[in-house]
Design a protein around this motif. Structure first.
Motif, PDB file in Angstrom:
ATOM      1  N   VAL A  38      -7.267 -30.984  43.282  1.00  0.00           N
ATOM      2  CA  VAL A  38      -8.153 -32.118  43.557  1.00  0.00           C
ATOM      3  C   VAL A  38      -7.474 -33.431  43.168  1.00  0.00           C
ATOM      4  CG1 VAL A  38     -10.329 -33.217  42.885  1.00  0.00           C
ATOM      5  CG2 VAL A  38     -10.273 -30.780  43.434  1.00  0.00           C
ATOM      6  N   VAL A  39      -6.840 -33.461  42.014  1.00  0.00           N
ATOM      7  CA  VAL A  39      -6.147 -34.683  41.580  1.00  0.00           C
ATOM      8  C   VAL A  39      -5.000 -35.008  42.537  1.00  0.00           C
ATOM      9  CG1 VAL A  39      -4.714 -35.681  39.751  1.00  0.00           C
ATOM     10  CG2 VAL A  39      -6.824 -34.479  39.174  1.00  0.00           C
ATOM     11  N   SER A  40      -4.243 -34.008  42.940  1.00  0.00           N
ATOM     12  CA  SER A  40      -3.139 -34.224  43.881  1.00  0.00           C
ATOM     13  C   SER A  40      -3.657 -34.735  45.220  1.00  0.00           C
ATOM     14  CB  SER A  40      -2.346 -32.930  44.094  1.00  0.00           C
ATOM     15  OG  SER A  40      -1.754 -32.519  42.896  1.00  0.00           O
ATOM     16  N   ALA A  41      -4.762 -34.189  45.699  1.00  0.00           N
ATOM     17  CA  ALA A  41      -5.342 -34.634  46.965  1.00  0.00           C
ATOM     18  C   ALA A  41      -5.830 -36.076  46.859  1.00  0.00           C
ATOM     19  CB  ALA A  41      -6.482 -33.712  47.372  1.00  0.00           C
ATOM     20  N   ALA A  42      -6.420 -36.448  45.740  1.00  0.00           N
ATOM     21  CA  ALA A  42      -6.902 -37.814  45.555  1.00  0.00           C
ATOM     22  C   ALA A  42      -5.741 -38.806  45.514  1.00  0.00           C
ATOM     23  CB  ALA A  42      -7.731 -37.914  44.270  1.00  0.00           C
ATOM     24  N   VAL A  43      -4.678 -38.440  44.828  1.00  0.00           N
ATOM     25  CA  VAL A  43      -3.500 -39.317  44.773  1.00  0.00           C
ATOM     26  C   VAL A  43      -2.867 -39.435  46.155  1.00  0.00           C
ATOM     27  CG1 VAL A  43      -1.169 -39.540  43.819  1.00  0.00           C
ATOM     28  CG2 VAL A  43      -3.070 -38.926  42.331  1.00  0.00           C
ATOM     29  N   MET A  44      -2.810 -38.331  46.899  1.00  0.00           N
ATOM     30  CA  MET A  44      -2.261 -38.367  48.248  1.00  0.00           C
ATOM     31  C   MET A  44      -3.101 -39.265  49.154  1.00  0.00           C
ATOM     32  SD  MET A  44      -2.561 -37.144  51.660  1.00  0.00           S
ATOM     33  CE  MET A  44      -3.999 -36.183  51.387  1.00  0.00           C
ATOM     34  N   ALA A  45      -4.422 -39.187  49.049  1.00  0.00           N
ATOM     35  CA  ALA A  45      -5.296 -40.031  49.858  1.00  0.00           C
ATOM     36  C   ALA A  45      -5.108 -41.510  49.513  1.00  0.00           C
ATOM     37  CB  ALA A  45      -6.751 -39.620  49.660  1.00  0.00           C
ATOM     38  N   ALA A  46      -4.984 -41.814  48.241  1.00  0.00           N
ATOM     39  CA  ALA A  46      -4.751 -43.202  47.824  1.00  0.00           C
ATOM     40  C   ALA A  46      -3.411 -43.709  48.356  1.00  0.00           C
ATOM     41  CB  ALA A  46      -4.804 -43.313  46.301  1.00  0.00           C
ATOM     42  N   ALA A  47      -2.387 -42.868  48.314  1.00  0.00           N
ATOM     43  CA  ALA A  47      -1.076 -43.257  48.835  1.00  0.00           C
ATOM     44  C   ALA A  47      -1.119 -43.464  50.343  1.00  0.00           C
ATOM     45  CB  ALA A  47      -0.038 -42.198  48.476  1.00  0.00           C
ATOM     46  N   ALA A  48      -1.873 -42.621  51.050  1.00  0.00           N
ATOM     47  CA  ALA A  48      -1.995 -42.774  52.499  1.00  0.00           C
ATOM     48  C   ALA A  48      -2.712 -44.076  52.840  1.00  0.00           C
ATOM     49  CB  ALA A  48      -2.735 -41.579  53.085  1.00  0.00           C
ATOM     50  N   LEU A  49      -3.767 -44.407  52.102  1.00  0.00           N
ATOM     51  CA  LEU A  49      -4.474 -45.669  52.341  1.00  0.00           C
ATOM     52  C   LEU A  49      -3.576 -46.871  52.043  1.00  0.00           C
ATOM     53  CD1 LEU A  49      -8.010 -44.823  50.930  1.00  0.00           C
ATOM     54  CD2 LEU A  49      -7.336 -45.096  53.327  1.00  0.00           C
ATOM     55  N   ALA A  50      -2.785 -46.780  50.991  1.00  0.00           N
ATOM     56  CA  ALA A  50      -1.859 -47.861  50.674  1.00  0.00           C
ATOM     57  C   ALA A  50      -0.811 -48.016  51.775  1.00  0.00           C
ATOM     58  CB  ALA A  50      -1.186 -47.593  49.332  1.00  0.00           C
ATOM     59  N   ALA A  51      -0.310 -46.905  52.291  1.00  0.00           N
ATOM     60  CA  ALA A  51       0.677 -46.958  53.373  1.00  0.00           C
ATOM     61  C   ALA A  51       0.075 -47.571  54.636  1.00  0.00           C
ATOM     62  CB  ALA A  51       1.214 -45.563  53.662  1.00  0.00           C
ATOM     63  N   LEU A  52      -1.169 -47.223  54.940  1.00  0.00           N
ATOM     64  CA  LEU A  52      -1.838 -47.796  56.104  1.00  0.00           C
ATOM     65  C   LEU A  52      -2.081 -49.296  55.917  1.00  0.00           C
ATOM     66  CD1 LEU A  52      -4.415 -45.015  56.987  1.00  0.00           C
ATOM     67  CD2 LEU A  52      -2.395 -45.685  58.310  1.00  0.00           C
ATOM     68  N   ALA A  53      -2.420 -49.702  54.708  1.00  0.00           N
ATOM     69  CA  ALA A  53      -2.652 -51.113  54.450  1.00  0.00           C
ATOM     70  C   ALA A  53      -1.362 -51.913  54.605  1.00  0.00           C
ATOM     71  CB  ALA A  53      -3.226 -51.307  53.043  1.00  0.00           C
ATOM     72  N   VAL A  54      -0.263 -51.363  54.129  1.00  0.00           N
ATOM     73  CA  VAL A  54       1.022 -52.045  54.244  1.00  0.00           C
ATOM     74  C   VAL A  54       1.458 -52.115  55.694  1.00  0.00           C
ATOM     75  CG1 VAL A  54       3.477 -51.870  53.673  1.00  0.00           C
ATOM     76  CG2 VAL A  54       1.758 -51.519  51.911  1.00  0.00           C
ATOM     77  N   SER A  55       1.333 -51.017  56.418  1.00  0.00           N
ATOM     78  CA  SER A  55       1.762 -51.025  57.815  1.00  0.00           C
ATOM     79  C   SER A  55       0.844 -51.897  58.657  1.00  0.00           C
ATOM     80  CB  SER A  55       1.815 -49.599  58.383  1.00  0.00           C
ATOM     81  OG  SER A  55       0.523 -49.040  58.463  1.00  0.00           O
ATOM     82  N   GLY A  56      -0.439 -51.955  58.325  1.00  0.00           N
ATOM     83  CA  GLY A  56      -1.372 -52.813  59.038  1.00  0.00           C
ATOM     84  C   GLY A  56      -1.049 -54.295  58.848  1.00  0.00           C
ATOM     85  N   SER A  57      -0.643 -54.669  57.656  1.00  0.00           N
ATOM     86  CA  SER A  57      -0.307 -56.074  57.397  1.00  0.00           C
ATOM     87  C   SER A  57       0.998 -56.450  58.094  1.00  0.00           C
ATOM     88  CB  SER A  57      -0.214 -56.337  55.900  1.00  0.00           C
ATOM     89  OG  SER A  57       0.872 -55.630  55.329  1.00  0.00           O
ATOM     90  N   ARG A  58       1.901 -55.509  58.272  1.00  0.00           N
ATOM     91  CA  ARG A  58       3.147 -55.786  59.004  1.00  0.00           C
ATOM     92  C   ARG A  58       2.874 -55.959  60.499  1.00  0.00           C
ATOM     93  NH1 ARG A  58       7.826 -51.987  56.342  1.00  0.00           N
ATOM     94  NH2 ARG A  58       7.734 -52.935  54.297  1.00  0.00           N
ATOM     95  N   LEU A  59       1.925 -55.195  61.042  1.00  0.00           N
ATOM     96  CA  LEU A  59       1.608 -55.309  62.448  1.00  0.00           C
ATOM     97  C   LEU A  59       0.919 -56.632  62.757  1.00  0.00           C
ATOM     98  CD1 LEU A  59       0.359 -51.676  63.199  1.00  0.00           C
ATOM     99  CD2 LEU A  59       2.552 -52.683  63.835  1.00  0.00           C
ATOM    100  N   ALA A  60       0.112 -57.115  61.830  1.00  0.00           N
ATOM    101  CA  ALA A  60      -0.625 -58.358  62.047  1.00  0.00           C
ATOM    102  C   ALA A  60       0.290 -59.585  61.963  1.00  0.00           C
ATOM    103  CB  ALA A  60      -1.744 -58.490  61.010  1.00  0.00           C
ATOM    104  N   ALA A  61       1.401 -59.465  61.264  1.00  0.00           N
ATOM    105  CA  ALA A  61       2.297 -60.619  61.075  1.00  0.00           C
ATOM    106  C   ALA A  61       3.212 -60.867  62.229  1.00  0.00           C
ATOM    107  CB  ALA A  61       3.149 -60.402  59.819  1.00  0.00           C
TER     108      ALA A  61
END
Length: 61
Positions: A38-61
């Motif tokens: 459960v802890v590993s899955a939660a950390v993986m989900a947080a990392a995936a959201l962070a990756a999406l946020a970073v890639s989303g900000s690059r696409l908008a720029a």
């Protein structure tokens, strides 16, 4: 970053697994594995959201 994550995961998962020992034995209980998953899955989900946020900000720029 991947190496740091791997090193932290390699230390955290055994800590969760061995924190829950089966009664009267030195073997880990199933709940330790479930907690580690459960802890590993939660950390993986947080990392995936962070990756999406970073890639989303690059696409908008």
């Amino acid at each position: 970053m991947r190496t740091i994550g791997g090193a932290l995961g390699a230390q955290a998962v055994p800590a969760f697994v061995t924190s829950a020992l089966a009664a009267g034995t030195s073997s880990p209980a199933e709940s330790g594995y479930a907690t580690a998953f459960v802890v590993s899955a939660a950390v993986m989900a947080a990392a995936a959201l962070a990756a999406l946020a970073v890639s989303g900000s690059r696409l908008a720029a």
